[in-house]
Enzyme design. Structure first.
Site, PDB file in Angstrom:
ATOM      1  N   GLY B 153       0.830  -1.050  -0.021  1.00 14.79           N
ATOM      2  CA  GLY B 153       0.193  -0.108   0.076  1.00 14.79           C
ATOM      3  C   GLY B 153       0.992   1.274  -0.007  1.00 14.79           C
ATOM      4  N   CYS B 154       0.212   2.463  -0.488  1.00 14.98           N
ATOM      5  CA  CYS B 154       0.973   3.433  -0.532  1.00 14.98           C
ATOM      6  C   CYS B 154       1.528   4.138   0.805  1.00 14.98           C
ATOM      7  CB  CYS B 154       0.279   4.656  -1.249  1.00 14.98           C
ATOM      8  SG  CYS B 154      -1.491   4.792  -0.678  1.00 14.98           S
ATOM      9  N   TYR B 155       0.762   3.994   1.773  1.00 14.11           N
ATOM     10  CA  TYR B 155       0.940   4.308   3.255  1.00 14.11           C
ATOM     11  C   TYR B 155       1.994   3.605   3.709  1.00 14.11           C
ATOM     12  CZ  TYR B 155      -2.946   8.022   3.593  1.00 14.11           C
ATOM     13  OH  TYR B 155      -3.823   8.987   3.331  1.00 14.11           O
ATOM     14  N   SER B 158       5.567   4.436   2.765  1.00 17.53           N
ATOM     15  CA  SER B 158       5.973   5.485   3.193  1.00 17.53           C
ATOM     16  C   SER B 158       6.439   5.613   4.618  1.00 17.53           C
ATOM     17  CB  SER B 158       4.971   6.785   2.896  1.00 17.53           C
ATOM     18  OG  SER B 158       4.015   6.523   3.842  1.00 17.53           O
TER      19      SER B 158
END
Lengths: 350, 350, 350, 350
Positions: B153-155, B158
C-alpha cells in the site's frame, strides 16, 4: 448597551494579512468605528487600493504610525506587526490611556526568559506581568479587565483549546504530547519570498521547522499552567497548499480508565455556553473548510483503543480564531460587549 | 541482457489511476511491450480516448478481462483492481504460467486472519503463503524468485522504508509509534464521489479514518517481522488538496543513547546502493513536489532532543513508489532487469 | 548517428524555471552532455541543492557566467536570461564558435524597430538578421542551418501554431484576430513578488496586461509574414491558479465558404509527420493537463456557424513547448538529431 | 419598515451549492426567517449535517418538497432545482399565493421557442409572459411588482451587466460580440461526476461546450432587447481550477469615435447609486478574489486603440451575484426592502 460604533479602534500594521483581516472584521462590527489604520509600506495609500475587494466598505487611507495622533482617536489599538516592533511602541500606547491587543509574540509570555530564549531581548519586561494571554475561552475573566492582551499564536490556539480542559481535569498524561499541525499559506504573511511563491507551494506538502518552531514554548508555558506541572511537547508544523486554515492532530496518552466519552464530556462541560468552540459528533472530525472565514474552533475526538492513545483533531481559520478574530473577541470581552459580536457571519457552504 | 521490449506485460484494470500510471511507466520501459490492457468500464475504447494525454504513445484498446487471451500474450500481469477482485482471478493467472504483481491488499498479508479481520473472507488463502510482499528495498531477494507479489500500500511504503532499518537495528522502541500521514487526492481513485469533488477538497484539509484505516495492520505485520516482536502503532491519514504526493511524519521513541547521527547512518547503510531511497541532508526535509512523478522515497530525520523523540519524515508519489512505480520495480527484480529500468525519468523542477 | 552524449551543452541562467526545465530535459537526452550551468544568484551552489528533486541525476555546480570557460566546454549554449542580458553576451558566444538558442525576446524580431518599440534599444542589431525564429514546425529548414535561434515566446507559440497554416492558406481574415490566452504561474518566473504570492493567486483568476503585452508584436510580425500582409490582433493574457500550462482561445473570421473540415484538413496537412502538434478529434478540445510536462501543442477546432466565426483552442506546457522543450527541439534540428529526441517521455495520466 | 425576520422564505433544493448559498445568505438576512428547506436526497437530515460549517446558525431539517405545507409557511419560495423541474411545480406555488424566484432557466426566456430549442418542451408557457428576468440593475422596476422572477444565469449576469448600458446607448456594434468566459468549478453543481473530480480539474484549464452553451441564447435575447435589434454573439466558457468565481472577457467593436472615457462614463451613469456594480479605475481590472463571497460585479474597461476594439472584463462570484446573491437581491426588490440588505458582508482580504 454601547452606542452603535462607539468603540474607536485603530489597526497598526493594517496591510499584512492579519491586519487586513482585522479591518474586515472591525468594519463589519456594529459597535466599532475604525478611526485609523497604519502601514509603513503603504502610507498615504487608500486601504481599498491595497485590497480592492473591500471597495467602498473601507474608505480609510493608510497612515504612518505615530503614537499621539493614533491614541487621540482610539479607545483600543490592535498592533499587527512582526515580533519585536510591538514592544517598542506598546508602552507609549498604554501610557496614553488606550487599551492594546497585540497580535505578535511580544506579550504572550509571562516567563520573559523563555521569550528571550526563543525570540530576542525584551525591552518592555515590566509589561509582561500586566499582559494577559488572550485565549478567550480560558482567560476570559482576566481579559475583561486587561489593558494589554497578548493575542495567542495560531498554532497554540488550535492546540490549547482541545488540551487545556483535559490537562486541568487530569485526564491526560502531559509528559507525552505530540502535535502534528498543518497550516495554510497565509500564516506565512504577505511579504513575498521564494517560500510562498505559488509554484513552490502548489501541488506540494512539506514539514518545516521540525521540532524547532517558536510556538512550541508558548504552548508549553500555557499548558503547563493548566496542568499544574511542566509540559514537554513535540511540535511539527506543515504547510498545506491552501490559503486559509489550520488543522492540528494531537496525540496524547489518556490516564487510566479514561473513555472517549469522558473526554467528550470534559470538553463539552468546559466550553458550555461558549459560541466559538464546537465539538464534533462521535466519529466526525473537523475540516478546515468548515471554519473558513469564521472564528470557530472545531474539535474531534477519538480514543484509539488499539494503541490506547487519545487523538484530538482541531481546526481553525488561522487568520480568524488564529489571529484577527480572536483579537476582536478579546476586544469584545475588554469592552463588555457580547463576545460574539462582529464574528457571527454565516459560514460559506463551499 | 534482455532483448528490447521482450517482457510482455498486461495491465488488468488499466483505466484507474494506478492502472493508467502503470501504462505510462510500462510504455516508456525499454524492456517491456504492453500486450493487453483491460477495463470493465471502457471495454472497446482506445486507452488514449480515456487518457488523451498519451496520444499515439499508447495505441491499445481496452478489453474485457478474460484469463486465457490475456495469459497467452503476457509474461507478467499487473492486477490494478479494487480489493477482493484479484483473489478471484489471480489463481487462474498463475495456473496459466504468468507471473503476477497485484496492487490490491489481497496478497499483502501472510497472516490471513488479519486480512480477513480488516477486509473480508479470503478465497485464495493458499496463495498468501506463496505471495511475497513487494517492498523492493526490503524483500528484494524473495521478490526475484516470486511468481506472485503483493504490491505494498502507499501509506505502508512511506512508513516502512524509514522504520524497518531502525526496527531491525533495535534503535527505536516499537511500542510507541505514531504515524501522521498525508495523501494527495489521487490515492482515493478515479471513481466519482462527493469526497473527491473538487469543491469539497479544494482549499481544505482534513483527517479521515482516524485510527481506523486498513493500512495500519499491514504496517504492523511487516514492521513486527522486522522488529522481531509485535508492533502497535497509531495511524491517522489526512487528505491534502493536491493530486499526487504522500508525506508521512513518524514519531517514535529512540532507544537510549541513540543519536541523530546513528539513525542517519543506519538508514544510509541499509539503503546503500539502492537508487530510490534518498536521505535528506541534516536539517533538510522532504517535500512531495521533489518526488512527484518519480519512484523516489525521500527521508528526513530529526531527533527532538527537547522531548527525546525521533521524528522521521518521508515523501513519495503515491501513484509511483506508492503503487505503479514500485510494481514496475518489482517486475524488474522478478525478470532480472536493473531495478531502476523504466523508472529513471528526470524529476520536474516545478 | 551521433555518439551518445556527444553534444556538449551549457545552460546560462539555469536556476530560473525555464533554465531548470532545460536542465531536466538535457539531463535526460541521450545525445547530450551538460557541461556547464550558470547562475548569478546561486554561483557555487550545486544545482541539486537549488532543486532537490533532481538528486544525483544532476551533479553540476552552478558557476558564474564567463564566455571563455563556457565556450571551451560547449557546442551549444542556451541563454535562459531576462530580456536585455542576452544581447550583451550572445555576440561573444557566437564569435567563439558555439551555437546559441536564446530563450529571451532579444533575437526573436527581424524588425529591430519593433523590438526597440516594445523592449529597449538593441545593442546587437546585426545579429537580428542572422537569427532564426525558432518555431520548429514552421522554420525547421532555416533552424537546421542557424547558429543563433531566437526561441519563441510561450504565448506566440500557442497562437502561431494553429494560425500560421490557416493564414498561409488564406482560409482566415487576418484583419480580425482576437487571442484570449491563459497561463499558469510558472510563466511569471521564479523571482518572488506579490504577484506570484500563493495567497494572491490561489482561488482567483484575472486578466493582466490587457491589450498591452509584449508578445502581441511578436505574433504580429511572424503571422504577418505567413499571411503576406500586416496583421493586427487583440491579445489579452490571463493568469490561471496552476503551475504549468497555457491555453489560447483564438477567434478569427473564416474566409467565405470555409468549412470546419477545411480548417482541420489544412492543419493536418501542414503538420503531417510532425510529432508535437496533435489535432483533437471533432468536438474534442485540448486541456492543459493533457500536455503537462510534454512538448506537445494540442489544437481543437470549431466553426461557430451561428456567428460564422472560427474558434481555435490550443494548449501547451508553457515551460516545455513554450520554452525549454522547444529550445531542445531547436537544438535537435541544429545538430541533425531526430527532432523528438529527449522529448519523448510518456505524459502523466493525471 | 419591515419587522425583523418578517419575510418567511422557503428554499426548494437547499443542498445543492446554489441552494446552500441561499441558506447562508437568508440565514444572515435580518428581515428574513427561513421557514422550510427541501431536499430529495437529504430529506429528514438536518441541514447542518450536510453542511457542518453552518453549525447552530441553521437548525432546519431538510424536508421532501410538497406544495401545500411549504406555501403555508412561506411568503417567498426560492426554487434552486435543475432545469425542467421548476416548471412543473412553480404554477402551483403561484396559485397558492406565494411569490417565486426560480434559479433555473425555466422562466428566463420570454421567447418560449428559444427556450424549447435549447432546453426542452415548456409545460408552463403562460407563466413565461408573467415572469420577469431578474437582472436587478436592469429590470428593477418590473421585479418590484413581479410574482415570478427568472433569476439570470451566472454567465449571462457577468456579460449583460457590462454590455447592456453600452448596447442601449449605441456605443457598440452588437453584430460582433465575442465572450470568452471562465468559471470556477462550483458552477457545475454538487453532483459527483468525473468532470468535477479533483484530479481531473486541478492543475488544468480547458474550454468546454465551445460555442455550444445554453447561456448564449439567454444573453442574446436580453441583449437584443437592450440594443433594439437582434444580437449574435460567440460564447466560449472555460473551467478554472478554483471553487468560486467567474470572469468574462468581452470583445466588441466600438462605434465610431467612441473613447474609453465615453464607455466608462456610460457605465458609471447607468449604475449610479447601485451598490453592486463597481467600475475599476483606469488601467485596473477585476480579479475574481475581489468579489469572492460577495454580490459585487466588478467591471474593467480598455479600449485597444491598436486594433480599435473594446475590451470589457467583468468578475462575479458565480454562486452569489451569479445565483443566490442575485436571488436575494430580487427578493429584496420584490418585498420593498433595501436591495443590499443581507448582502453587505465585508469581503475577505485574501
Amino acid at each position: 448597551m454601547l452606542k452603535s460604533g462607539s468603540i474607536r479602534a485603530a489597526v497598526v500594521g493594517a496591510t499584512g494579512y492579519a491586519g487586513a483581516e482585522l479591518v474586515r472584521l472591525l468594519a463589519g462590527h456594529s459597535d466599532v468605528t475604525i478611526t485609523a489604520i497604519t502601514s509603513r509600506q503603504y502610507a498615504g495609500v487608500p486601504f481599498n487600493q491595497v485590497y480592492p475587494a473591500v471597495g467602498t466598505a473601507v474608505s480609510l487611507v493608510c497612515e504612518t504610525f505615530a503614537p499621539e495622533p493614533i491614541c487621540e482617536r482610539a479607545d483600543i489599538v490592535f498592533t499587527a506587526l512582526p515580533h519585536k516592533l510591538p514592544m517598542s511602541i506598546v508602552p507609549e500606547l498604554l501610557d496614553r490611556g488606550v487599551r492594546v491587543v497585540d497580535l505578535s509574540a511580544d506579550f504572550r509570555f509571562s516567563d520573559v526568559a523563555a521569550y528571550e530564549r526563543h525570540y530576542q531581548a525584551h525591552t518592555a519586561k515590566e509589561l509582561c506581568k500586566k499582559s494577559v494571554y488572550g485565549l478567550c475561552e480560558v482567560y476570559g475573566e482576566k481579559i475583561k479587565k486587561a489593558d494589554l492582551v497578548g493575542n495567542p499564536g495560531c498554532y497554540p490556539t488550535s492546540v490549547l483549546l482541545p488540551l487545556i480542559p483535559l490537562a486541568r481535569a487530569g485526564l491526560v498524561d502531559t509528559k507525552m504530547i505530540i502535535v502534528d499541525a498543518k497550516s495554510g499559506v497565509s500564516g506565512a504573511g504577505r511579504s513575498p519570498s521564494l517560500g510562498v511563491h505559488f509554484c513552490e507551494v502548489n501541488e506540494s506538502f512539506k514539514a518545516y521547522k521540525v521540532a524547532a518552531h517558536r510556538h512550541a514554548p508558548e504552548m508549553e508555558e500555557i499548558l503547563g499552567e493548566a496542568a499544574g506541572t511542566p509540559v514537554c511537547l513535540t511540535f511539527v508544523p506543515h504547510l498545506v497548499p491552501m490559503t486559509r486554515g489550520m488543522l492540528s492532530t494531537i496525540y496524547v496518552n489518556p490516564e487510566q480508565a479514561v473513555s472517549e466519552q469522558d473526554v467528550r464530556q470534559c470538553l463539552a462541560d468546559y466550553y458550555k455556553g461558549r459560541p466559538f468552540v464546537r465539538l464534533c459528533g462521535e466519529g466526525a472530525f473537523p475540516e478546515t473548510r468548515f471554519v473558513r472565514g469564521t472564528n470557530f474552533c472545531d474539535i474531534g475526538v477519538r480514543l484509539d483503543t488499539h494503541a490506547n492513545r487519545l487523538i484530538l483533531v482541531s481546526a481553525i481559520d488561522n487568520l480568524v480564531k488564529g489571529a484577527a478574530g480572536q483579537a476582536v473577541q478579546n476586544m469584545n470581552l475588554m469592552f463588555g460587549v457580547d463576545e460574539g459580536r462582529g464574528l457571527d457571519m454565516i459560514p460559506f457552504p463551499v
